[in-house]
Design a protein around this motif. Structure first.
Motif, mmCIF file in Angstrom:
data_model
loop_
_atom_site.group_PDB
_atom_site.id
_atom_site.type_symbol
_atom_site.label_atom_id
_atom_site.label_comp_id
_atom_site.label_asym_id
_atom_site.label_seq_id
_atom_site.Cartn_x
_atom_site.Cartn_y
_atom_site.Cartn_z
ATOM 1 N N THR A 27 0.818 -1.219 0.000
ATOM 2 C CA THR A 27 0.000 0.000 0.000
ATOM 3 C C THR A 27 0.845 1.259 0.000
ATOM 4 O OG1 THR A 27 -0.142 -0.110 2.415
ATOM 5 C CG2 THR A 27 -1.911 -1.142 1.162
ATOM 6 N N SER A 28 2.173 1.119 0.054
ATOM 7 C CA SER A 28 3.062 2.276 -0.013
ATOM 8 C C SER A 28 4.149 1.992 -1.045
ATOM 9 C CB SER A 28 3.700 2.566 1.349
ATOM 10 O OG SER A 28 4.521 1.493 1.756
ATOM 11 N N LYS A 29 4.494 3.035 -1.826
ATOM 12 C CA LYS A 29 5.513 2.868 -2.863
ATOM 13 C C LYS A 29 6.906 2.795 -2.269
ATOM 14 C CE LYS A 29 2.742 5.348 -6.296
ATOM 15 N NZ LYS A 29 2.687 6.501 -7.223
ATOM 16 N N HIS A 30 7.094 3.359 -1.110
ATOM 17 C CA HIS A 30 8.400 3.351 -0.449
ATOM 18 C C HIS A 30 8.167 3.374 1.055
ATOM 19 C CE1 HIS A 30 7.630 7.619 0.175
ATOM 20 N NE2 HIS A 30 7.341 7.692 -1.128
ATOM 21 N N ALA A 31 9.253 3.380 1.823
ATOM 22 C CA ALA A 31 9.139 3.393 3.279
ATOM 23 C C ALA A 31 8.477 4.700 3.736
ATOM 24 C CB ALA A 31 10.510 3.240 3.930
ATOM 25 N N VAL A 32 7.474 4.569 4.622
ATOM 26 C CA VAL A 32 6.744 5.727 5.138
ATOM 27 C C VAL A 32 6.832 5.734 6.658
ATOM 28 C CG1 VAL A 32 5.159 5.815 3.172
ATOM 29 C CG2 VAL A 32 4.588 4.415 5.147
ATOM 30 N N THR A 33 6.406 6.833 7.249
ATOM 31 C CA THR A 33 6.410 6.969 8.701
ATOM 32 C C THR A 33 5.171 6.296 9.288
ATOM 33 O OG1 THR A 33 7.602 9.057 8.558
ATOM 34 C CG2 THR A 33 6.477 8.592 10.630
ATOM 35 N N VAL A 34 5.407 5.402 10.262
ATOM 36 C CA VAL A 34 4.328 4.727 10.981
ATOM 37 C C VAL A 34 4.424 5.167 12.439
ATOM 38 C CG1 VAL A 34 3.278 2.517 11.570
ATOM 39 C CG2 VAL A 34 4.494 2.768 9.398
ATOM 40 N N SER A 35 3.318 5.717 12.969
ATOM 41 C CA SER A 35 3.358 6.328 14.297
ATOM 42 C C SER A 35 2.259 5.761 15.179
ATOM 43 C CB SER A 35 3.202 7.850 14.206
ATOM 44 O OG SER A 35 4.187 8.415 13.392
ATOM 45 N N TYR A 36 2.571 5.693 16.492
ATOM 46 C CA TYR A 36 1.570 5.428 17.521
ATOM 47 C C TYR A 36 1.035 6.771 18.010
ATOM 48 C CZ TYR A 36 3.047 0.524 17.962
ATOM 49 O OH TYR A 36 3.326 -0.795 17.740
ATOM 50 N N PHE A 37 -0.301 6.873 18.075
ATOM 51 C CA PHE A 37 -0.947 8.077 18.584
ATOM 52 C C PHE A 37 -1.773 7.736 19.825
ATOM 53 C CE2 PHE A 37 0.196 9.647 14.497
ATOM 54 C CZ PHE A 37 0.182 11.035 14.578
ATOM 55 N N PHE A 38 -1.845 8.688 20.764
ATOM 56 C CA PHE A 38 -2.663 8.518 21.961
ATOM 57 C C PHE A 38 -3.687 9.632 22.027
ATOM 58 C CE2 PHE A 38 -3.366 9.473 26.541
ATOM 59 C CZ PHE A 38 -4.121 8.330 26.847
ATOM 60 N N SER A 40 -5.958 11.465 24.287
ATOM 61 C CA SER A 40 -6.182 11.666 25.714
ATOM 62 C C SER A 40 -7.649 11.888 26.041
ATOM 63 C CB SER A 40 -5.353 12.862 26.198
ATOM 64 O OG SER A 40 -5.706 14.024 25.462
ATOM 65 N N THR A 41 -8.452 12.278 25.059
ATOM 66 C CA THR A 41 -9.877 12.499 25.311
ATOM 67 C C THR A 41 -10.626 11.182 25.455
ATOM 68 O OG1 THR A 41 -9.745 14.541 24.029
ATOM 69 C CG2 THR A 41 -11.945 13.663 24.469
ATOM 70 N N ARG A 42 -10.363 10.260 24.537
ATOM 71 C CA ARG A 42 -11.052 8.960 24.581
ATOM 72 C C ARG A 42 -10.213 7.861 25.221
ATOM 73 N NH1 ARG A 42 -12.785 7.393 18.806
ATOM 74 N NH2 ARG A 42 -10.635 8.029 18.347
ATOM 75 N N HIS A 43 -8.937 8.181 25.526
ATOM 76 C CA HIS A 43 -8.025 7.218 26.156
ATOM 77 C C HIS A 43 -7.872 5.960 25.286
ATOM 78 C CE1 HIS A 43 -7.782 9.519 29.875
ATOM 79 N NE2 HIS A 43 -9.083 9.690 29.787
ATOM 80 N N VAL A 44 -7.558 6.184 24.000
ATOM 81 C CA VAL A 44 -7.335 5.081 23.070
ATOM 82 C C VAL A 44 -6.008 5.304 22.354
ATOM 83 C CG1 VAL A 44 -9.782 4.620 22.694
ATOM 84 C CG2 VAL A 44 -8.597 6.246 21.214
ATOM 85 N N TYR A 45 -5.408 4.187 21.913
ATOM 86 C CA TYR A 45 -4.153 4.214 21.165
ATOM 87 C C TYR A 45 -4.455 3.784 19.731
ATOM 88 C CZ TYR A 45 -1.827 4.403 25.711
ATOM 89 O OH TYR A 45 -1.403 4.767 26.957
ATOM 90 N N ARG A 46 -3.810 4.480 18.783
ATOM 91 C CA ARG A 46 -4.009 4.163 17.372
ATOM 92 C C ARG A 46 -2.666 4.105 16.646
ATOM 93 N NH1 ARG A 46 -8.032 7.444 13.953
ATOM 94 N NH2 ARG A 46 -6.973 9.269 14.793
ATOM 95 N N ILE A 47 -2.633 3.301 15.583
ATOM 96 C CA ILE A 47 -1.483 3.237 14.673
ATOM 97 C C ILE A 47 -1.907 3.927 13.382
ATOM 98 C CG2 ILE A 47 0.142 1.756 13.450
ATOM 99 C CD1 ILE A 47 -0.394 -0.403 15.511
ATOM 100 N N ILE A 48 -1.164 4.980 13.021
ATOM 101 C CA ILE A 48 -1.534 5.795 11.862
ATOM 102 C C ILE A 48 -0.311 5.952 10.964
ATOM 103 C CG2 ILE A 48 -2.339 8.062 11.081
ATOM 104 C CD1 ILE A 48 -3.881 8.336 13.649
#
Length: 373
Positions: A27-38, A40-48
Motif C-alpha cells: 500500500t506504499s511505494k516506499h518506506a513511510v512513517t508509521v506512528s503510535y498516537f494517543f 487523551s480524550t477517549r483514552h485510546v491508542y491508534r497506529i496511523i
C-alpha cells in the motif's frame, strides 16, 4: 490536547489481499512513517501512517490484538474493525523489535483503560438502579463489552503456509529496495602526448567540480524529501493551531474568564507561538535550500565551461600529435638519407685510399728506375 504522536518509525506498509486472504498487497511505494498516537480524550491508542494526504493505516489498538513477527524484518497484526491484516517491512530487526515492544506496551495500556471504563460504567449503572424502582428494571448484565466485528478470524497471525513463499519472500521486493541515488560515473578524458601542466590542471578542476556536484545533488535530493515532510508537518501544525484557536473560543464562551481558562489559554497561546516559530524556521530552511539550488546551477555552468575548455585542449593536443608524427617521419627519412651518404662516403674513402696506395707504389717504382738509370 487531543491526539498526540508518542512513537514513530519508518517501514513499508502491506495489507492482505481481500480476495485471496493469502498474498500481501503493498500500500506504499516506499518506506513511510508509521506512528503510535494517543487520544487523551477517549483514552485510546491508534497506529496511523500517511502517504501524502492518504491514510494507509488507521488502526485502533484493542486488548485482543496480537502483533506477530513472521521474519527478522517483517511483522503483522489483524484489525477486525477494518476487516484486514496489516503487515510492516522494516529495514532492520532492531526496528521490528522496538515496534513490537511498543505494540505490547500500548496494548496493555488499552486493556487497563478498557477495564477502568467498564468499572465506571458498572458503578454508574449500579447507582442508577439504586435511585430508580428496582422491581421494574431488568438486571444489568456484567461482562466484557464485545467490540470486535464479525471478521475477528483475521486476527489470527498468518502462518508461513498462508503467505506465499518463505519468510524472506513475505516482504515485497519494494521493502528491500534501498532508496539511494547512484552517482554518475566520473569518466576521465584520455590525454596522450599532451601538455602535463595544462591537462592535469583542468582534470583536477573537473574532478573537484564533479565531486562537489555529486554532493550538492545528494543534498538537494535529501532536502527535497525533507521539504515534503516539512510541508506535511506545517499543514498539521496549521490545523492544530486552528483547532486550538477554536478550542480557546469555546472555553471562553462556556466557562467565562476564569483562572483555569486563562491558564489554558496561556498554554495554548504559547503552543501557537512555538508553532509559528517552527513555521518561520522551516521558511528560512526553504530559502537556504533555494540558495543551494542556485549555487548548484552555477556549478553546472562552470562544469560545462570546463568541459568545453578540455575539449579544445584535446583538439590542440591532437593537432600537436599530428605535427609530431610528421616530424618523426621526416627525421626518420633524413636519418636514412644520412646513413646512405655515410656509406657512400666510406666507399669513396676506401677507393681513394686504394688509389693513393697505388700511386705511392708507382712513385716508388719510378724513383727506383730513376736511380738505376
Amino acid at each position: 490536547m487531543g491526539e498526540q504522536p508518542i512513537f514513530s518509525t519508518r517501514a513499508h506498509v502491506f495489507q492482505i489481499d481481500p480476495s485471496t486472504k493469502k498474498n500481501w498487497v503493498p500500500t506504499s511505494k516506499h518506506a513511510v512513517t508509521v506512528s503510535y498516537f494517543f487520544d487523551s480524550t477517549r483514552h485510546v491508542y491508534r497506529i496511523i501512517s500517511l502517504e501524502g494526504s492518504k491514510a494507509i493505516i488507521n488502526s485502533t489498538i484493542s486488548p485482543n490484538m496480537t502483533f506477530t513477527k513472521t521474519s527478522q524484518k517483517f511483522g503483522q497484526w489483524a484489525d477486525s474493525r477494518a476487516n484486514t491484516v496489516y503487515g510492516l517491512g522494516f529495514s532492520s530487526e532492531s526496528h521490528l523489535v522496538k515496534f513490537a515492544e511498543k505494540f505490547a506496551e500500548f496494548k496493555e495500556a488499552a486493556r487497563l483503560a478498557k477495564e477502568k471504563s467498564h468499572e465506571k460504567t458498572e458503578l454508574t449503572s449500579t447507582s442508577s438502579q439504586g435511585a430508580g424502582v428496582r422491581g421494574n428494571m431488568a438486571p444489568v448484565k456484567r461482562g466484557k463489552k464485545k467490540d470486535s466485528a464479525p471478521g475477528e478470524t483475521l486476527q489470527a497471525p498468518l502462518t508461513p503456509e498462508t503467505v506465499n513463499g518463505t519468510n524472506e519472500d513475505r516482504v515485497s521486493p519494494e521493502t528491500q529496495h534501498v532508496e539511494t541515488r547512484a552517482e554518475p560515473p566520473q569518466s576521465v578524458l584520455p590525454f596522450s602526448h599532451s601538455s602535463p601542466s595544462v591537462s592535469k590542471h583542468w582534470e583536477a578542476e573537473l574532478a573537484a567540480l564533479k565531486g562537489n556536484n555529486a554532493k550538492l545533488t545528494a543534498a538537494l535530493l535529501e532536502s527535497t524529501a525533507n521539504v515534503k515532510q516539512w510541508k506535511q508537518q506545517l499543514a498539521a501544525y496549521q490545523e492544530e493551531a486552528e483547532r486550538l484557536h477554536k478550542r480557546v473560543t469555546e472555553l471562553e464562551c462556556v466557562s467565562g474568564q476564569t483562572t483555569a481558562i486563562k491558564s489554558q489559554k496561556t498554554e495554548l497561546n504559547k503552543t501557537i507561538e512555538e508553532l509559528e516559530l517552527a513555521l518561520k524556521d522551516k521558511e528560512e530552511e526553504l530559502e537556504r535550500l533555494k540558495t543551494e539550488v542556485e549555487s548548484t546551477n552555477v556549478f553546472h555552468c562552470q562544469k560545462d565551461s570546463l568541459i568545453q575548455k578540455l575539449q579544445d585542449t584535446e583538439d590542440r593536443n591532437q593537432a600537436l600529435e599530428a605535427q609530431l608524427s610528421e616530424l618523426e617521419q621526416r627525421l626518420e627519412s633524413t636519418q636514412i638519407e644520412r646513413e646512405a651518404f655515410r656509406k657512400s662516403l666510406r666507399s669513396l674513402l676506401q677507393l681513394l685510399d686504394t688509389k693513393i696506395f697505388e700511386l705511392t707504389e708507382l712513385r716508388d717504382t719510378l724513383a727506383k728506375l730513376n736511380e738505376n738509370s
